[in-house]
Design an enzyme around this catalytic site. Structure first.
Site, PDB file in Angstrom:
ATOM      1  N   VAL A  61      63.211  39.753  43.501  1.00  0.00           N
ATOM      2  CA  VAL A  61      63.011  40.998  42.756  1.00  0.00           C
ATOM      3  C   VAL A  61      61.546  41.397  42.875  1.00  0.00           C
ATOM      4  CG1 VAL A  61      63.061  42.099  40.473  1.00  0.00           C
ATOM      5  CG2 VAL A  61      64.865  40.492  41.112  1.00  0.00           C
ATOM      6  N   ALA A 106      56.374  40.028  41.712  1.00  0.00           N
ATOM      7  CA  ALA A 106      57.723  39.767  42.222  1.00  0.00           C
ATOM      8  C   ALA A 106      58.161  38.376  41.791  1.00  0.00           C
ATOM      9  CB  ALA A 106      57.730  39.844  43.744  1.00  0.00           C
ATOM     10  N   LYS A 107      59.397  38.054  41.970  1.00  0.00           N
ATOM     11  CA  LYS A 107      59.868  36.678  41.742  1.00  0.00           C
ATOM     12  C   LYS A 107      61.138  36.474  42.552  1.00  0.00           C
ATOM     13  CE  LYS A 107      58.708  33.183  39.037  1.00  0.00           C
ATOM     14  NZ  LYS A 107      57.358  32.978  38.510  1.00  0.00           N
ATOM     15  N   GLY A 108      61.339  35.242  42.984  1.00  0.00           N
ATOM     16  CA  GLY A 108      62.563  34.913  43.703  1.00  0.00           C
ATOM     17  C   GLY A 108      63.204  33.706  43.065  1.00  0.00           C
ATOM     18  N   ASP A 147      57.285  27.751  42.235  1.00  0.00           N
ATOM     19  CA  ASP A 147      57.575  27.925  40.810  1.00  0.00           C
ATOM     20  C   ASP A 147      58.414  26.698  40.422  1.00  0.00           C
ATOM     21  OD1 ASP A 147      57.207  30.124  38.636  1.00  0.00           O
ATOM     22  OD2 ASP A 147      59.304  29.564  38.424  1.00  0.00           O
TER      23      ASP A 147
END
Ligand code: GLU
Length: 419
Positions: A61, A106-108, A147
């Protein structure tokens, strides 16, 4: 009736509204911030060691690219969903703005329990996930990082997959890599170092002098490094925990011994029984007798059910989103200060930025340079947030959001809305 899952994104939208009202922003200014710019959902078929094909779900995202390329980690967790990733991507946008990095957020994530996969399966999963998100990542577009449950090894596989498919080495596509392939000195400890710098600043601000009694939830990268650094500064770590349970000792745990144990037992506290320490649960840790509580595990840990039991005077959020809005209200009423995630744990992305800057210019900095620049940025950001706390009479979270949102709104005004 099934309990509805906690939605961290709604939590954040509530804080956004409060901050935007305090800044007296027009709806047009902050409305776009409520929506991620781009969301990608991918299927990841993996050939398992026994020959079966198992399909995993993955996401990336991109919340905002207003202030620069999108930036944020990749999480592997069995219970992660799209709303979690949206919230974490939004938090990255705010975090990068609070510390004034030229990045968006963003992050995945991949919905998987990596502990149940062999090394080979994990590598194939990572490489296929990378291939699926390749259209939207890149050193100028969106730069992933570690993360929860991902590390330098996983970043190496991402860097290699991206590089192979482009035909040349592209170290700047991910941060948090091994030093051998363009990682930065100081990056593995950076988030914990940032938490310890912010804790020190907050203790000074509240005139809490001398060694403090500190409880840390989570012994992953952030929690273990936070413990090590605060212990080295002379504070007492009176409780520490991870998913397997926790330990407490009012006289202070010996963090060097615990670090050694973690190193020898795949970073798990299970079975660790130091002399004088008592086994405790995570619930007991959050309610233990301490001065400072530092949650460094998952989101939604401090709730309306346990906020009244917290005995710390200061909470520093090493994790992303550990405090629910309802708990935040209770802490405010009780006069417990909460230093928010987007400030407290920003050290990781700050050094990620340094790593990326070195990669795209083929530079190599020494560790002292990295640590001193990190410290400068963390202290400056703390002071800027504190200035808003004191001049606008708001809590730390609202102040940090106000700082981030005002920077984002300014950038948006300068860029305008396309077309
Ligand atoms: N995952 C870390 C965070 O939540 C680091 C992100 C990064 O370095 O891009 O801040």
């Amino acid at each position: 009736m099934a309990e509805t899952k906690y939605n961290p994104y709604d939590n954040m939208l509530q804080v956004l509204k409060v901050s935007a009202d305090k800044l007296e922003l027009h709806r047009n200014d902050y409305e776009p911030l409520k929506f991620p710019e781009r969301e990608m959902k991918v299927s990841i078929p993996v050939k398992m060691d026994n020959g079966d094909i198992q399909v995993f779900e993955g996401y990336r995202v991109q919340h905002s690219s207003t202030r620069g390329p999108c930036k944020g980690g990749i999480r592997y967790h069995p219970s992660v969903d799209e709303d979690d990733v949206k919230a974490l991507a939004f938090a990255m946008t705010l975090k990068c703005a609070v510390v004034d990095l030229p990045y968006g957020g963003a992050k995945g994530a991949v919905k998987v329990d990596p502990a149940k996969l062999s090394k080979g399966e994990l590598e194939r999963l990572t490489r296929r996930y990378t291939a699926m998100i390749i259209p939207i990542i890149g050193p100028e577009k969106d730069i992933p990082a570690p993360d929860v449950n991902t590390n330098a090894e996983v970043m190496g596989w991402i860097m290699d997959t991206y590089s192979m498919l482009h035909g040349y080495a592209v170290p700047g596509v991910v941060t948090g890599k091994s030093l051998d392939i363009g990682g930065s000195l100081g990056r593995p400890e950076a988030t914990g170092r940032g938490v310890s710098i912010i804790t020190t600043e907050a203790l000074n601000f509240f005139n809490m002098t001398g060694p403090q009694r500190i409880a840390v939830q989570g012994m992953g990268n952030v929690g273990s490094n936070t413990c090590k650094l605060l212990y080295a500064l002379g504070h007492k770590i009176v409780a520490a925990s991870d998913a397997s349970g926790g330990l407490s000792d009012p006289k202070g745990l010996n963090i060097d011994n615990i670090a050694q144990y973690l190193g020898q037992h795949s970073q798990s506290l299970a079975g660790c029984k130091p002399d004088g320490a008592r086994q405790i649960s995570n619930a007991e840790l959050l309610a233990c007798d301490c001065d400072v509580l530092i949650p460094c595990a998952l989101e939604g840990q401090l709730t309306e059910d346990n906020a009244e039991k917290v005995r710390a005077k200061l909470i520093v959020e090493g994790a992303n989103g550990p405090t629910k809005v309802e708990a935040d209200r209770i802490f405010q009423k009780r006069g417990i200060a909460v230093i928010p995630d987007i400030l407290a744990n920003a050290g990781g992305v700050v050094v990620s930025y340094f790593e990326w800057v070195q990669n795209i210019q083929n530079l190599m900095w020494d560790e002292d340079q990295v640590n001193s620049m990190l410290s400068k940025i963390m202290v400056r950001s703390f002071k800027q947030v504190m200035e808003i706390v004191t001049t606008k009479s708001v809590d730390f979270r609202t102040a940090a959001y106000m700082l981030a949102v005002s920077r984002l709104v300014k950038a948006k005004r300068v860029r305008g809305i396309f077309p």
